[in-house]
Design an enzyme around this catalytic site. Structure first.
Site, PDB file in Angstrom:
ATOM      1  N   LYS A  53       0.829  -1.206   0.000  1.00 44.99           N
ATOM      2  CA  LYS A  53       0.000   0.000   0.000  1.00 44.99           C
ATOM      3  C   LYS A  53       0.863   1.255   0.000  1.00 44.99           C
ATOM      4  CE  LYS A  53      -3.881  -2.353   2.197  1.00 44.99           C
ATOM      5  NZ  LYS A  53      -4.591  -2.695   3.442  1.00 44.99           N
ATOM      6  N   GLN A  97      -4.632  -1.608   9.602  1.00 42.46           N
ATOM      7  CA  GLN A  97      -4.518  -2.893   8.937  1.00 42.46           C
ATOM      8  C   GLN A  97      -5.115  -4.003   9.792  1.00 42.46           C
ATOM      9  OE1 GLN A  97      -3.302  -3.411   5.743  1.00 42.46           O
ATOM     10  NE2 GLN A  97      -4.064  -5.485   6.037  1.00 42.46           N
ATOM     11  N   ASP A 120     -11.068   2.774   3.776  1.00 45.63           N
ATOM     12  CA  ASP A 120     -11.433   1.371   3.583  1.00 45.63           C
ATOM     13  C   ASP A 120     -12.932   1.224   3.341  1.00 45.63           C
ATOM     14  OD1 ASP A 120      -9.217  -0.312   3.558  1.00 45.63           O
ATOM     15  OD2 ASP A 120      -9.022  -0.349   5.736  1.00 45.63           O
TER      16      ASP A 120
END
Length: 285
Positions: A53, A97, A120
């Site tokens: 990422k 995460q 997200d």
């Protein structure tokens, strides 16, 4: 022979567009969009995801903030760091995460992230906007949004089609089912408790599969000429495979995503897309 829906090529196309957009935003506002990535503990798979990422951010010119926390961090300490990032005017997107180490609540930390920075797309506010089809007002979950980009790019119609979503997770199955409904498809949702799965899949014009069960969908379970989106990913004997028996199914369908190289590349690309979108929304664009 099926059209292979190329996630690498589509991802590259979107990233090139984002790169140009980021450059323009930096010139106009004095800084590029920025993404804060919080990693708790030292899960090897999570380490790889975070590294990918951050690398992707660098490729398109997005600033990344890498926050590493020990496995011993408390829920209160983690929430406090998220609060700090929420309040930082130079942070546009935040991801924590997942999965988190035992003892930490994924749901609590996701709910703690500001919806405006929830790139997200997991916060209940963004989930609600996804369900209602208010895509322009919120941040959509990355994998389902990436799947919808395939339909757009390859001019695959959804209106009036029978669509089947196999898998009902909060991250992929449920939001993608809602997106298909909002595109006026007739949607059935199947899962581990569904009896006679093939009864549903054989009638699907569009079949999306996200279960993590390697080779679950065989050729005799798929309608001739269907579009198949394989979102699953597993490692079998050192090889990356999906939920669909690709070699058998590709001879029968009109279009299919490969694994790897299909949906996977689009997930991180849509994270970048959401980060740029969050920057623009925060700046009234």
């Amino acid at each position: 022979m099926a059209v292979i829906l190329d996630g690498k090529a589509l991802s590259k196309k979107i990233r090139n567009s984002l790169k140009n957009e980021v450059k323009e935003l930096k010139e106009k506002f004095g800084r590029p969009p920025s993404l804060a990535v919080v990693l708790v503990g030292n899960n090897p798979a999570s380490e790889i995801y975070v590294r990918n990422k951050i690398k992707a951010c660098s490729e398109v010119g997005i600033d990344s903030i890498d926050r590493r926390l020990p496995e011993t961090v408390t829920q209160e300490e983690l929430n406090s760091i998220v609060k700090e990032l929420n309040e930082d005017p130079n942070v546009d997107g935040i991801i924590v995460q997942l999965p988190l180490p035992n003892g930490l609540s994924c749901r609590e930390v996701v709910n703690y992230i500001s919806p405006e920075k929830d790139v997200d797309g997991f916060h209940p506010v963004n989930v609600g906007k996804c369900t209602l089809g208010l895509y322009d007002q919120g941040l959509m979950p990355c994998t389902p949004a990436g799947v919808m980009k395939f339909f757009e790019e390859y001019n695959i119609p959804l209106q009036g089609k029978n669509a089947v979503m196999v898998g009902h997770s909060n991250i992929v199955g449920k939001p993608l089912a809602n997106m298909l409904i909002n595109a006026n498809a007739t949607v059935s949702v199947c899962h581990v408790y569904t009896k006679d799965l093939s009864h549903y899949t054989r009638y699907a014009d569009v079949l999306c599969v996200a279960t993590g069960v390697p080779g679950l969908i065989k050729a005799d379970m798929v309608k001739e000429g269907a579009v198949v989106i394989d979102i699953g990913i597993s490692r079998v004997n050192g090889k990356i495979v999906g939920d669909v028996d690709f070699e058998g199914v590709k001879e029968k369908v009109s279009a299919i995503t490969p694994v790897p190289g299909g949906v996977g590349p689009m997930t991180i690309t849509m994270l970048l897309y959401n980060t740029v979108k969050a920057f623009k929304m925060r700046n009234g664009i």
